[in-house]
Design an enzyme around this catalytic site. Structure first.
Site, PDB file in Angstrom:
ATOM      1  N   GLY A 162       0.768  -1.242   0.000  1.00 25.07           N
ATOM      2  CA  GLY A 162       0.000   0.000   0.000  1.00 25.07           C
ATOM      3  C   GLY A 162       0.793   1.284   0.000  1.00 25.07           C
ATOM      4  O   GLY A 162       0.219   2.367  -0.015  1.00 25.07           O
ATOM      5  N   PRO A 177       4.877  -4.835  -0.628  1.00 21.81           N
ATOM      6  CA  PRO A 177       4.801  -3.689  -1.527  1.00 21.81           C
ATOM      7  C   PRO A 177       4.749  -4.105  -2.993  1.00 21.81           C
ATOM      8  O   PRO A 177       5.489  -4.992  -3.418  1.00 21.81           O
ATOM      9  CB  PRO A 177       6.101  -2.919  -1.233  1.00 21.81           C
ATOM     10  CG  PRO A 177       7.037  -3.931  -0.658  1.00 21.81           C
ATOM     11  CD  PRO A 177       6.215  -5.020  -0.040  1.00 21.81           C
ATOM     12  N   GLY A 178       3.859  -3.508  -3.734  1.00 19.91           N
ATOM     13  CA  GLY A 178       3.777  -3.772  -5.177  1.00 19.91           C
ATOM     14  C   GLY A 178       4.053  -2.492  -5.924  1.00 19.91           C
ATOM     15  O   GLY A 178       5.120  -2.280  -6.498  1.00 19.91           O
ATOM     16  N   ARG A 179       3.070  -1.570  -5.849  1.00 17.24           N
ATOM     17  CA  ARG A 179       3.171  -0.291  -6.556  1.00 17.24           C
ATOM     18  C   ARG A 179       4.481   0.426  -6.245  1.00 17.24           C
ATOM     19  O   ARG A 179       5.117   0.976  -7.136  1.00 17.24           O
ATOM     20  CB  ARG A 179       2.003   0.605  -6.119  1.00 17.24           C
ATOM     21  CG  ARG A 179       1.966   1.955  -6.821  1.00 17.24           C
ATOM     22  CD  ARG A 179       1.009   2.923  -6.110  1.00 17.24           C
ATOM     23  NE  ARG A 179      -0.237   2.326  -5.740  1.00 17.24           N
ATOM     24  CZ  ARG A 179      -1.344   2.361  -6.473  1.00 17.24           C
ATOM     25  NH1 ARG A 179      -1.347   2.997  -7.621  1.00 17.24           N
ATOM     26  NH2 ARG A 179      -2.450   1.782  -6.050  1.00 17.24           N
ATOM     27  N   ARG A 207      -6.353   3.572 -15.182  1.00 14.53           N
ATOM     28  CA  ARG A 207      -6.451   4.109 -13.821  1.00 14.53           C
ATOM     29  C   ARG A 207      -7.146   5.470 -13.761  1.00 14.53           C
ATOM     30  O   ARG A 207      -7.796   5.789 -12.790  1.00 14.53           O
ATOM     31  CB  ARG A 207      -5.061   4.183 -13.177  1.00 14.53           C
ATOM     32  CG  ARG A 207      -4.394   2.798 -13.060  1.00 14.53           C
ATOM     33  CD  ARG A 207      -3.167   2.808 -12.159  1.00 14.53           C
ATOM     34  NE  ARG A 207      -3.522   3.047 -10.788  1.00 14.53           N
ATOM     35  CZ  ARG A 207      -3.411   4.198 -10.159  1.00 14.53           C
ATOM     36  NH1 ARG A 207      -2.903   5.243 -10.793  1.00 14.53           N
ATOM     37  NH2 ARG A 207      -3.775   4.328  -8.908  1.00 14.53           N
ATOM     38  N   TYR A 232     -10.152   5.273 -11.309  1.00 14.11           N
ATOM     39  CA  TYR A 232      -9.925   5.840  -9.964  1.00 14.11           C
ATOM     40  C   TYR A 232      -9.716   7.353  -9.985  1.00 14.11           C
ATOM     41  O   TYR A 232      -9.221   7.900  -8.989  1.00 14.11           O
ATOM     42  CB  TYR A 232      -8.664   5.223  -9.322  1.00 14.11           C
ATOM     43  CG  TYR A 232      -8.474   3.746  -9.512  1.00 14.11           C
ATOM     44  CD1 TYR A 232      -9.400   2.838  -8.997  1.00 14.11           C
ATOM     45  CD2 TYR A 232      -7.372   3.241 -10.193  1.00 14.11           C
ATOM     46  CE1 TYR A 232      -9.219   1.477  -9.163  1.00 14.11           C
ATOM     47  CE2 TYR A 232      -7.178   1.878 -10.357  1.00 14.11           C
ATOM     48  CZ  TYR A 232      -8.107   1.013  -9.845  1.00 14.11           C
ATOM     49  OH  TYR A 232      -7.931  -0.333 -10.000  1.00 14.11           O
ATOM     50  N   CYS A 273     -12.909   4.473 -28.684  1.00 15.26           N
ATOM     51  CA  CYS A 273     -14.165   5.090 -29.078  1.00 15.26           C
ATOM     52  C   CYS A 273     -15.045   5.419 -27.885  1.00 15.26           C
ATOM     53  O   CYS A 273     -16.149   4.872 -27.765  1.00 15.26           O
ATOM     54  CB  CYS A 273     -14.896   4.179 -30.062  1.00 15.26           C
ATOM     55  SG  CYS A 273     -14.253   4.456 -31.692  1.00 15.26           S
ATOM     56  N   TYR A 323       0.086  -1.381 -12.093  1.00 16.33           N
ATOM     57  CA  TYR A 323      -1.314  -1.431 -12.518  1.00 16.33           C
ATOM     58  C   TYR A 323      -1.529  -0.700 -13.850  1.00 16.33           C
ATOM     59  O   TYR A 323      -2.583  -0.135 -14.101  1.00 16.33           O
ATOM     60  CB  TYR A 323      -2.229  -0.871 -11.415  1.00 16.33           C
ATOM     61  CG  TYR A 323      -1.952  -1.517 -10.075  1.00 16.33           C
ATOM     62  CD1 TYR A 323      -2.300  -2.842  -9.850  1.00 16.33           C
ATOM     63  CD2 TYR A 323      -1.294  -0.829  -9.053  1.00 16.33           C
ATOM     64  CE1 TYR A 323      -2.013  -3.463  -8.634  1.00 16.33           C
ATOM     65  CE2 TYR A 323      -0.999  -1.442  -7.837  1.00 16.33           C
ATOM     66  CZ  TYR A 323      -1.362  -2.758  -7.636  1.00 16.33           C
ATOM     67  OH  TYR A 323      -1.077  -3.368  -6.443  1.00 16.33           O
TER      68      TYR A 323
HETATM   69  N1  LLP Z   1      -1.150  -7.214  -0.779  1.00 13.83           N
HETATM   70  C1  LLP Z   1      -2.443  -7.420  -1.037  1.00 13.83           C
HETATM   71  C2  LLP Z   1      -3.163  -8.470  -0.317  1.00 13.83           C
HETATM   72  C3  LLP Z   1      -3.109  -6.629  -1.974  1.00 13.83           C
HETATM   73  O1  LLP Z   1      -4.393  -6.837  -2.214  1.00 13.83           O
HETATM   74  C4  LLP Z   1      -2.385  -5.630  -2.666  1.00 13.83           C
HETATM   75  C5  LLP Z   1      -3.031  -4.796  -3.660  1.00 13.83           C
HETATM   76  C6  LLP Z   1      -1.016  -5.474  -2.378  1.00 13.83           C
HETATM   77  C7  LLP Z   1      -0.433  -6.276  -1.409  1.00 13.83           C
HETATM   78  C8  LLP Z   1      -0.148  -4.460  -3.060  1.00 13.83           C
HETATM   79  O2  LLP Z   1      -0.572  -3.171  -2.856  1.00 13.83           O
HETATM   80  P1  LLP Z   1       0.367  -1.963  -3.357  1.00 13.83           P
HETATM   81  O3  LLP Z   1       1.627  -2.011  -2.537  1.00 13.83           O
HETATM   82  O4  LLP Z   1       0.620  -2.189  -4.792  1.00 13.83           O
HETATM   83  O5  LLP Z   1      -0.450  -0.744  -3.106  1.00 13.83           O
HETATM   84  N2  LLP Z   1      -5.460  -1.430  -9.255  1.00 13.83           N
HETATM   85  C9  LLP Z   1      -5.356  -0.483  -8.168  1.00 13.83           C
HETATM   86  C10 LLP Z   1      -4.628  -1.059  -6.979  1.00 13.83           C
HETATM   87  C11 LLP Z   1      -5.275  -2.293  -6.420  1.00 13.83           C
HETATM   88  C12 LLP Z   1      -4.469  -2.906  -5.323  1.00 13.83           C
HETATM   89  C13 LLP Z   1      -5.009  -4.233  -4.953  1.00 13.83           C
HETATM   90  N3  LLP Z   1      -4.273  -4.900  -3.960  1.00 13.83           N
HETATM   91  C14 LLP Z   1      -4.661   0.769  -8.681  1.00 13.83           C
HETATM   92  O6  LLP Z   1      -4.310   0.817  -9.853  1.00 13.83           O
HETATM   93  O7  LLP Z   1      -4.485   1.724  -7.953  1.00 13.83           O
END
Ligand code: LLP
Length: 444
Positions: A253, A296-298, A339, A343, A370, A400
Protein backbone atom coordinates in the site's frame (compact mmCIF):
# COMPACT_ATOMS: atom_id res chain seq x y z
CA UNK A 1 13.43 20.54 -17.48
CA UNK A 2 14.29 19.66 -13.88
CA UNK A 3 13.67 16.12 -12.78
CA UNK A 4 10.87 15.58 -10.26
CA UNK A 5 10.58 12.42 -8.17
CA UNK A 6 8.01 10.63 -10.34
CA UNK A 7 10.74 9.99 -12.92
CA UNK A 8 12.79 6.88 -12.24
CA UNK A 9 16.39 6.98 -11.16
CA UNK A 10 18.12 6.53 -14.53
CA UNK A 11 16.04 9.04 -16.45
CA UNK A 12 17.70 12.27 -17.41
CA UNK A 13 16.82 15.15 -19.69
CA UNK A 14 19.48 16.19 -22.19
CA UNK A 15 18.77 19.21 -24.39
CA UNK A 16 15.10 18.73 -23.61
CA UNK A 17 15.06 15.09 -24.62
CA UNK A 18 14.19 12.34 -22.18
CA UNK A 19 16.87 9.65 -21.88
CA UNK A 20 16.62 6.36 -20.04
CA UNK A 21 19.99 4.96 -19.11
CA UNK A 22 21.47 7.22 -21.76
CA UNK A 23 19.14 6.13 -24.58
CA UNK A 24 17.15 9.03 -26.03
CA UNK A 25 13.35 8.76 -26.23
CA UNK A 26 13.43 9.23 -30.02
CA UNK A 27 15.71 6.21 -30.35
CA UNK A 28 13.56 4.11 -28.02
CA UNK A 29 10.47 5.01 -30.04
CA UNK A 30 12.21 4.22 -33.31
CA UNK A 31 13.46 0.86 -32.11
CA UNK A 32 10.42 -0.38 -30.15
CA UNK A 33 7.51 1.65 -31.48
CA UNK A 34 4.78 3.33 -29.45
CA UNK A 35 2.97 3.00 -27.15
CA UNK A 36 5.54 1.15 -25.06
CA UNK A 37 6.22 0.78 -21.37
CA UNK A 38 9.93 1.37 -20.68
CA UNK A 39 11.20 -0.16 -17.44
CA UNK A 40 14.26 1.17 -15.63
CA UNK A 41 15.63 -2.19 -14.51
CA UNK A 42 18.32 -0.84 -12.22
CA UNK A 43 15.72 1.33 -10.47
CA UNK A 44 13.44 -1.69 -10.05
CA UNK A 45 16.24 -3.74 -8.55
CA UNK A 46 17.35 -0.99 -6.22
CA UNK A 47 13.79 -0.32 -5.01
CA UNK A 48 13.25 -4.02 -4.26
CA UNK A 49 16.61 -4.18 -2.49
CA UNK A 50 15.79 -1.07 -0.45
CA UNK A 51 12.62 -2.73 0.89
CA UNK A 52 14.49 -5.97 1.59
CA UNK A 53 17.30 -4.18 3.41
CA UNK A 54 14.94 -1.73 5.11
CA UNK A 55 12.88 -4.54 6.62
CA UNK A 56 16.05 -6.23 7.79
CA UNK A 57 17.43 -3.01 9.26
CA UNK A 58 14.22 -2.35 11.18
CA UNK A 59 13.41 -5.83 12.43
CA UNK A 60 16.75 -7.69 12.33
CA UNK A 61 16.21 -11.40 12.90
CA UNK A 62 12.47 -10.67 13.16
CA UNK A 63 12.35 -9.46 9.58
CA UNK A 64 9.97 -11.84 7.85
CA UNK A 65 9.68 -11.59 4.10
CA UNK A 66 9.18 -8.80 1.59
CA UNK A 67 6.65 -10.30 -0.82
CA UNK A 68 6.56 -8.31 -4.06
CA UNK A 69 2.87 -7.93 -4.97
CA UNK A 70 2.93 -9.30 -8.49
CA UNK A 71 -0.50 -7.88 -9.40
CA UNK A 72 1.24 -4.51 -9.85
CA UNK A 73 3.26 -5.97 -12.73
CA UNK A 74 4.77 -9.36 -13.37
CA UNK A 75 6.58 -11.10 -16.18
CA UNK A 76 9.00 -14.01 -16.07
CA UNK A 77 11.96 -11.61 -16.30
CA UNK A 78 10.70 -9.64 -13.31
CA UNK A 79 10.04 -12.87 -11.39
CA UNK A 80 13.64 -13.83 -12.11
CA UNK A 81 14.95 -10.49 -10.78
CA UNK A 82 12.85 -10.97 -7.65
CA UNK A 83 14.48 -14.37 -7.08
CA UNK A 84 17.94 -12.94 -7.65
CA UNK A 85 17.27 -10.17 -5.14
CA UNK A 86 16.10 -12.80 -2.69
CA UNK A 87 12.65 -11.48 -1.80
CA UNK A 88 9.37 -13.37 -1.98
CA UNK A 89 6.41 -12.87 -4.26
CA UNK A 90 2.69 -12.49 -3.60
CA UNK A 91 0.41 -14.02 -6.22
CA UNK A 92 -3.37 -13.89 -6.17
CA UNK A 93 -4.37 -16.04 -9.15
CA UNK A 94 -3.26 -19.18 -10.91
CA UNK A 95 -2.00 -16.96 -13.72
CA UNK A 96 0.30 -14.97 -11.46
CA UNK A 97 1.46 -18.23 -9.85
CA UNK A 98 2.23 -19.65 -13.28
CA UNK A 99 4.35 -16.62 -14.24
CA UNK A 100 6.23 -16.69 -10.91
CA UNK A 101 7.01 -20.38 -11.35
CA UNK A 102 7.94 -19.95 -15.00
CA UNK A 103 10.29 -17.15 -13.90
CA UNK A 104 12.06 -19.60 -11.61
CA UNK A 105 10.72 -18.39 -8.27
CA UNK A 106 11.19 -21.04 -5.61
CA UNK A 107 7.73 -22.07 -4.29
CA UNK A 108 9.06 -21.56 -0.78
CA UNK A 109 9.17 -17.83 -1.59
CA UNK A 110 5.56 -17.65 -2.80
CA UNK A 111 2.59 -16.42 -0.82
CA UNK A 112 -0.87 -17.02 -2.28
CA UNK A 113 -3.68 -14.49 -1.92
CA UNK A 114 -7.17 -14.13 -3.32
CA UNK A 115 -10.68 -13.90 -1.92
CA UNK A 116 -12.05 -16.62 -4.20
CA UNK A 117 -9.26 -18.99 -5.10
CA UNK A 118 -10.55 -21.82 -7.25
CA UNK A 119 -10.12 -25.43 -6.24
CA UNK A 120 -7.56 -25.91 -8.97
CA UNK A 121 -5.63 -22.78 -7.93
CA UNK A 122 -5.54 -24.04 -4.34
CA UNK A 123 -4.50 -27.50 -5.44
CA UNK A 124 -1.72 -26.20 -7.67
CA UNK A 125 -0.40 -23.97 -4.90
CA UNK A 126 -0.43 -26.78 -2.33
CA UNK A 127 1.07 -29.34 -4.69
CA UNK A 128 3.84 -26.90 -5.68
CA UNK A 129 4.71 -26.44 -2.01
CA UNK A 130 4.11 -22.69 -1.73
CA UNK A 131 5.31 -21.05 1.45
CA UNK A 132 1.95 -19.85 2.65
CA UNK A 133 -1.67 -19.47 1.63
CA UNK A 134 -3.52 -16.49 3.03
CA UNK A 135 -6.99 -17.85 3.76
CA UNK A 136 -9.90 -15.56 3.13
CA UNK A 137 -13.11 -17.51 3.85
CA UNK A 138 -14.40 -20.45 5.84
CA UNK A 139 -14.96 -22.39 2.60
CA UNK A 140 -11.36 -21.87 1.67
CA UNK A 141 -10.08 -23.14 5.00
CA UNK A 142 -11.80 -26.44 4.26
CA UNK A 143 -10.62 -26.47 0.65
CA UNK A 144 -6.99 -25.85 1.54
CA UNK A 145 -7.16 -28.54 4.23
CA UNK A 146 -8.68 -31.03 1.76
CA UNK A 147 -5.95 -30.32 -0.76
CA UNK A 148 -3.20 -30.62 1.87
CA UNK A 149 -4.66 -33.95 2.97
CA UNK A 150 -4.73 -35.18 -0.61
CA UNK A 151 -1.06 -34.28 -1.08
CA UNK A 152 -0.05 -35.56 2.35
CA UNK A 153 1.36 -32.22 3.49
CA UNK A 154 0.73 -29.76 6.28
CA UNK A 155 0.09 -26.40 4.61
CA UNK A 156 1.08 -23.26 6.42
CA UNK A 157 -1.54 -20.54 6.28
CA UNK A 158 -2.03 -16.96 7.35
CA UNK A 159 -5.48 -15.65 8.06
CA UNK A 160 -6.50 -12.40 6.38
CA UNK A 161 -8.11 -10.03 8.85
CA UNK A 162 -10.10 -6.87 8.29
CA UNK A 163 -9.14 -4.60 11.15
CA UNK A 164 -11.85 -2.03 10.37
CA UNK A 165 -9.68 0.84 9.19
CA UNK A 166 -10.56 3.62 6.79
CA UNK A 167 -7.31 4.21 4.92
CA UNK A 168 -7.29 7.56 3.14
CA UNK A 169 -7.21 6.49 -0.45
CA UNK A 170 -9.66 5.95 -3.31
CA UNK A 171 -12.68 3.87 -2.28
CA UNK A 172 -11.99 1.14 -4.86
CA UNK A 173 -8.49 0.50 -3.52
CA UNK A 174 -9.24 0.75 0.18
CA UNK A 175 -9.53 -2.74 1.59
CA UNK A 176 -9.62 -2.93 5.37
CA UNK A 177 -12.84 -1.23 6.44
CA UNK A 178 -15.71 -3.50 7.46
CA UNK A 179 -17.87 -3.44 4.32
CA UNK A 180 -15.50 -5.27 1.96
CA UNK A 181 -15.26 -8.68 0.34
CA UNK A 182 -11.80 -9.40 1.76
CA UNK A 183 -10.80 -11.30 4.84
CA UNK A 184 -12.41 -12.00 8.18
CA UNK A 185 -13.73 -9.17 10.30
CA UNK A 186 -12.22 -8.96 13.76
CA UNK A 187 -15.14 -6.89 15.08
CA UNK A 188 -17.92 -9.24 13.95
CA UNK A 189 -16.27 -12.33 15.41
CA UNK A 190 -15.77 -13.95 11.98
CA UNK A 191 -11.99 -13.92 12.47
CA UNK A 192 -12.22 -15.88 15.68
CA UNK A 193 -14.52 -18.46 14.09
CA UNK A 194 -11.90 -18.88 11.35
CA UNK A 195 -9.13 -19.39 13.90
CA UNK A 196 -11.14 -22.06 15.67
CA UNK A 197 -11.92 -23.78 12.36
CA UNK A 198 -8.22 -23.87 11.42
CA UNK A 199 -7.24 -25.19 14.85
CA UNK A 200 -9.42 -28.27 14.26
CA UNK A 201 -7.69 -29.15 11.00
CA UNK A 202 -4.37 -30.96 11.48
CA UNK A 203 -3.52 -30.42 7.77
CA UNK A 204 -3.19 -26.68 8.40
CA UNK A 205 -0.54 -24.83 10.34
CA UNK A 206 -1.68 -21.35 11.30
CA UNK A 207 1.46 -19.24 11.05
CA UNK A 208 -0.02 -15.84 11.74
CA UNK A 209 -2.28 -13.04 10.63
CA UNK A 210 -2.36 -10.70 7.67
CA UNK A 211 -4.01 -7.47 6.65
CA UNK A 212 -3.80 -5.18 3.65
CA UNK A 213 -5.34 -1.83 4.47
CA UNK A 214 -5.36 -0.31 1.00
CA UNK A 215 -3.20 1.10 -1.72
CA UNK A 216 -1.46 4.41 -2.50
CA UNK A 217 -1.24 5.29 1.18
CA UNK A 218 0.89 8.11 2.55
CA UNK A 219 1.78 8.46 6.20
CA UNK A 220 2.01 5.71 8.76
CA UNK A 221 -1.05 6.14 10.96
CA UNK A 222 -3.20 3.51 9.27
CA UNK A 223 -0.36 0.96 9.47
CA UNK A 224 0.16 1.78 13.14
CA UNK A 225 -3.53 1.25 13.98
CA UNK A 226 -3.58 -1.97 11.95
CA UNK A 227 -0.51 -3.30 13.78
CA UNK A 228 -2.14 -2.66 17.13
CA UNK A 229 -5.42 -4.37 16.18
CA UNK A 230 -3.69 -7.39 14.68
CA UNK A 231 -1.35 -7.81 17.63
CA UNK A 232 -4.29 -7.52 20.01
CA UNK A 233 -5.85 -10.39 18.06
CA UNK A 234 -2.59 -12.36 18.27
CA UNK A 235 -2.63 -11.86 22.05
CA UNK A 236 -6.16 -13.22 22.17
CA UNK A 237 -4.91 -16.26 20.28
CA UNK A 238 -2.06 -16.72 22.76
CA UNK A 239 -4.52 -16.49 25.67
CA UNK A 240 -6.79 -19.13 24.14
CA UNK A 241 -4.21 -21.55 22.71
CA UNK A 242 -1.22 -20.99 24.99
CA UNK A 243 1.23 -20.35 22.10
CA UNK A 244 2.13 -17.25 20.14
CA UNK A 245 1.65 -17.01 16.39
CA UNK A 246 5.04 -16.42 14.76
CA UNK A 247 4.18 -14.10 11.85
CA UNK A 248 2.48 -10.78 11.20
CA UNK A 249 2.06 -9.65 7.59
CA UNK A 250 1.07 -6.00 7.17
CA UNK A 251 0.42 -6.07 3.41
CA UNK A 252 1.38 -3.40 0.92
CA UNK A 253 0.00 0.00 0.00
CA UNK A 254 2.96 2.41 0.14
CA UNK A 255 2.26 5.44 -2.02
CA UNK A 256 4.23 6.84 -4.95
CA UNK A 257 4.52 10.17 -6.73
CA UNK A 258 2.49 10.56 -9.90
CA UNK A 259 2.72 14.35 -10.08
CA UNK A 260 5.63 16.80 -9.68
CA UNK A 261 4.16 17.98 -6.36
CA UNK A 262 4.14 14.47 -4.87
CA UNK A 263 6.88 12.44 -3.22
CA UNK A 264 7.28 8.66 -3.33
CA UNK A 265 7.30 6.89 0.03
CA UNK A 266 10.70 5.31 0.69
CA UNK A 267 11.23 2.39 3.09
CA UNK A 268 13.09 4.61 5.56
CA UNK A 269 10.04 6.95 5.66
CA UNK A 270 7.69 4.30 7.01
CA UNK A 271 9.45 1.24 8.39
CA UNK A 272 10.86 2.90 11.54
CA UNK A 273 7.40 4.18 12.50
CA UNK A 274 5.85 0.79 11.80
CA UNK A 275 8.62 -0.83 13.85
CA UNK A 276 7.95 1.50 16.75
CA UNK A 277 4.21 0.83 16.60
CA UNK A 278 4.69 -2.94 16.37
CA UNK A 279 7.09 -2.98 19.31
CA UNK A 280 4.78 -0.78 21.38
CA UNK A 281 1.84 -3.09 20.69
CA UNK A 282 3.93 -6.16 21.53
CA UNK A 283 4.82 -4.57 24.86
CA UNK A 284 1.18 -3.60 25.45
CA UNK A 285 -0.05 -7.15 24.88
CA UNK A 286 3.01 -8.89 26.36
CA UNK A 287 3.87 -10.60 23.08
CA UNK A 288 7.23 -11.55 21.62
CA UNK A 289 8.05 -9.61 18.47
CA UNK A 290 6.78 -11.83 15.61
CA UNK A 291 8.32 -12.05 12.15
CA UNK A 292 7.13 -8.98 10.25
CA UNK A 293 6.34 -9.34 6.54
CA UNK A 294 5.19 -6.76 4.01
CA UNK A 295 3.87 -6.80 0.43
CA UNK A 296 4.80 -3.69 -1.53
CA UNK A 297 3.78 -3.77 -5.18
CA UNK A 298 3.17 -0.29 -6.56
CA UNK A 299 6.02 1.21 -4.58
CA UNK A 300 8.60 -1.10 -6.15
CA UNK A 301 7.53 -1.12 -9.79
CA UNK A 302 5.36 2.00 -10.15
CA UNK A 303 8.12 4.59 -10.28
CA UNK A 304 10.29 2.46 -12.57
CA UNK A 305 8.28 2.65 -15.79
CA UNK A 306 7.08 5.38 -18.07
CA UNK A 307 4.84 5.03 -21.10
CA UNK A 308 5.95 6.52 -24.38
CA UNK A 309 3.20 7.52 -26.83
CA UNK A 310 3.15 9.27 -30.17
CA UNK A 311 0.76 12.12 -30.81
CA UNK A 312 -1.62 11.41 -33.70
CA UNK A 313 -3.93 14.43 -33.70
CA UNK A 314 -4.35 17.73 -31.91
CA UNK A 315 -7.66 19.54 -31.73
CA UNK A 316 -8.65 22.89 -30.18
CA UNK A 317 -12.12 22.63 -28.68
CA UNK A 318 -14.10 25.56 -27.30
CA UNK A 319 -15.43 24.49 -23.92
CA UNK A 320 -18.30 25.70 -21.75
CA UNK A 321 -16.55 28.71 -20.23
CA UNK A 322 -15.54 29.92 -23.68
CA UNK A 323 -11.91 28.97 -23.33
CA UNK A 324 -10.05 26.53 -25.54
CA UNK A 325 -9.02 23.09 -24.47
CA UNK A 326 -6.42 21.34 -26.59
CA UNK A 327 -7.25 17.65 -27.05
CA UNK A 328 -4.03 15.76 -27.70
CA UNK A 329 -4.71 12.24 -28.95
CA UNK A 330 -2.04 9.60 -28.55
CA UNK A 331 -1.76 6.08 -29.94
CA UNK A 332 -2.81 4.29 -26.70
CA UNK A 333 -5.28 5.29 -24.03
CA UNK A 334 -7.56 3.59 -21.54
CA UNK A 335 -6.43 0.18 -22.81
CA UNK A 336 -2.92 0.76 -21.45
CA UNK A 337 -3.86 3.11 -18.60
CA UNK A 338 -7.24 2.32 -17.07
CA UNK A 339 -6.45 4.11 -13.82
CA UNK A 340 -7.68 7.56 -14.81
CA UNK A 341 -11.08 6.18 -15.83
CA UNK A 342 -11.31 3.82 -12.86
CA UNK A 343 -9.92 5.84 -9.96
CA UNK A 344 -9.72 9.45 -11.21
CA UNK A 345 -5.97 8.89 -11.03
CA UNK A 346 -3.79 11.83 -11.99
CA UNK A 347 -0.70 11.66 -14.17
CA UNK A 348 1.92 13.99 -15.51
CA UNK A 349 3.11 14.14 -19.13
CA UNK A 350 5.72 15.97 -21.15
CA UNK A 351 7.01 16.10 -24.67
CA UNK A 352 9.76 13.49 -24.65
CA UNK A 353 11.94 14.18 -27.69
CA UNK A 354 12.39 17.96 -27.78
CA UNK A 355 12.27 21.16 -25.80
CA UNK A 356 9.49 23.60 -26.34
CA UNK A 357 9.61 27.27 -25.49
CA UNK A 358 5.98 27.77 -26.45
CA UNK A 359 3.61 28.97 -23.76
CA UNK A 360 1.51 26.29 -22.13
CA UNK A 361 -2.17 25.80 -22.70
CA UNK A 362 -4.92 23.85 -20.97
CA UNK A 363 -4.82 20.42 -22.49
CA UNK A 364 -6.36 16.99 -22.17
CA UNK A 365 -4.34 13.91 -23.04
CA UNK A 366 -6.66 11.35 -24.61
CA UNK A 367 -6.35 8.01 -26.31
CA UNK A 368 -7.61 6.41 -29.50
CA UNK A 369 -10.60 4.53 -28.08
CA UNK A 370 -14.16 5.09 -29.08
CA UNK A 371 -15.44 6.77 -25.94
CA UNK A 372 -15.29 10.11 -24.24
CA UNK A 373 -13.98 8.59 -21.01
CA UNK A 374 -10.81 7.51 -22.79
CA UNK A 375 -8.73 10.05 -20.91
CA UNK A 376 -5.16 9.60 -19.72
CA UNK A 377 -4.83 13.07 -18.18
CA UNK A 378 -7.96 15.15 -17.68
CA UNK A 379 -6.28 18.52 -17.10
CA UNK A 380 -2.68 19.39 -17.82
CA UNK A 381 -0.80 22.43 -19.01
CA UNK A 382 1.21 21.40 -22.07
CA UNK A 383 3.14 23.49 -24.58
CA UNK A 384 0.78 24.95 -27.17
CA UNK A 385 3.01 23.75 -30.01
CA UNK A 386 2.43 19.99 -29.50
CA UNK A 387 2.02 18.51 -32.97
CA UNK A 388 1.38 15.09 -34.50
CA UNK A 389 4.57 13.07 -34.39
CA UNK A 390 5.66 14.44 -31.01
CA UNK A 391 6.46 11.82 -28.40
CA UNK A 392 4.69 12.10 -25.06
CA UNK A 393 5.97 10.39 -21.90
CA UNK A 394 3.82 9.72 -18.84
CA UNK A 395 5.90 8.75 -15.78
CA UNK A 396 5.06 6.33 -12.97
CA UNK A 397 2.99 3.93 -15.06
CA UNK A 398 4.77 0.78 -13.85
CA UNK A 399 2.13 -0.38 -11.38
CA UNK A 400 -1.31 -1.43 -12.52
CA UNK A 401 -0.59 -0.11 -16.01
CA UNK A 402 0.44 -3.01 -18.22
CA UNK A 403 -1.04 -5.41 -15.63
CA UNK A 404 -4.50 -3.86 -16.06
CA UNK A 405 -4.22 -3.30 -19.81
CA UNK A 406 -7.08 -4.50 -21.98
CA UNK A 407 -7.79 -5.19 -25.62
CA UNK A 408 -10.67 -2.75 -25.81
CA UNK A 409 -11.44 -1.91 -29.44
CA UNK A 410 -9.13 -4.78 -30.35
CA UNK A 411 -6.11 -2.66 -29.62
CA UNK A 412 -3.08 -4.92 -29.07
CA UNK A 413 -1.47 -4.36 -25.67
CA UNK A 414 1.89 -2.55 -25.57
CA UNK A 415 5.20 -4.25 -24.87
CA UNK A 416 7.43 -3.77 -21.85
CA UNK A 417 11.05 -2.95 -22.62
CA UNK A 418 13.63 -3.22 -19.84
CA UNK A 419 16.54 -0.81 -20.04
CA UNK A 420 19.74 -1.17 -18.06
CA UNK A 421 23.34 0.01 -18.57
CA UNK A 422 22.49 1.58 -21.89
CA UNK A 423 20.91 -1.60 -23.28
CA UNK A 424 17.23 -2.08 -24.02
CA UNK A 425 15.47 -5.40 -24.47
CA UNK A 426 11.87 -6.53 -24.78
CA UNK A 427 10.63 -8.48 -21.74
CA UNK A 428 6.98 -8.61 -22.77
CA UNK A 429 6.50 -8.35 -26.52
CA UNK A 430 3.88 -6.22 -28.22
CA UNK A 431 0.64 -8.03 -28.84
CA UNK A 432 -0.31 -8.37 -32.48
CA UNK A 433 -3.61 -8.54 -34.28
CA UNK A 434 -2.68 -12.16 -34.96
CA UNK A 435 -2.58 -12.74 -31.18
CA UNK A 436 -6.07 -11.34 -30.90
CA UNK A 437 -7.37 -13.37 -33.84
CA UNK A 438 -5.78 -16.49 -32.38
CA UNK A 439 -8.45 -16.49 -29.65
CA UNK A 440 -11.26 -16.02 -32.11
CA UNK A 441 -12.84 -19.29 -33.22
CA UNK A 442 -13.90 -18.58 -36.78
CA UNK A 443 -17.06 -20.17 -38.16
CA UNK A 444 -16.72 -19.76 -41.87
N1 LLP B 1 -1.15 -7.21 -0.78
C1 LLP B 1 -2.44 -7.42 -1.04
C2 LLP B 1 -3.16 -8.47 -0.32
C3 LLP B 1 -3.11 -6.63 -1.97
O1 LLP B 1 -4.39 -6.84 -2.21
C4 LLP B 1 -2.38 -5.63 -2.67
C5 LLP B 1 -3.03 -4.80 -3.66
C6 LLP B 1 -1.02 -5.47 -2.38
C7 LLP B 1 -0.43 -6.28 -1.41
C8 LLP B 1 -0.15 -4.46 -3.06
O2 LLP B 1 -0.57 -3.17 -2.86
P1 LLP B 1 0.37 -1.96 -3.36
O3 LLP B 1 1.63 -2.01 -2.54
O4 LLP B 1 0.62 -2.19 -4.79
O5 LLP B 1 -0.45 -0.74 -3.11
N2 LLP B 1 -5.46 -1.43 -9.25
C9 LLP B 1 -5.36 -0.48 -8.17
C10 LLP B 1 -4.63 -1.06 -6.98
C11 LLP B 1 -5.28 -2.29 -6.42
C12 LLP B 1 -4.47 -2.91 -5.32
C13 LLP B 1 -5.01 -4.23 -4.95
N3 LLP B 1 -4.27 -4.90 -3.96
C14 LLP B 1 -4.66 0.77 -8.68
O6 LLP B 1 -4.31 0.82 -9.85
O7 LLP B 1 -4.48 1.72 -7.95
Amino acid sequence: MSKASMWSKNISFTNGELNLSGIPASQLAKEFGTPTFFLDEEAFRSRAIAWRDGLKAEFGSNAGQVYYASKAFISTAVAHWISEIGIGIDVCTGGELAVALAGGVDPSMIEVHGNNKSLSEIDRAVSQGVKTIVVDSIFEIERVAASAKKHGVRQSVLIRLTPGIEAHTHESISTAHEDVKFGFSIASGAAWIAVEAISKLPELELRGVHCHIGSQIFGTEAFEIASDRLLEFMARYRDAFGVELPELDLGGGYGIAYLPSEVTVEPADVLPAIGTAVRAACAKYALQLPLISIEPGRNIVGPTMFTLYEVGTVKDVVIEDGSIRKYISVDGGMSDNARTALYDAEYFACIAQRTSTASTTQSRLVGKHCETGDIIIRDIQLPSDVVPGDLIATPATGAYGRSMASNYNHVPRPPVVAVIDGNARVIVRRETEADLLALDVAEM
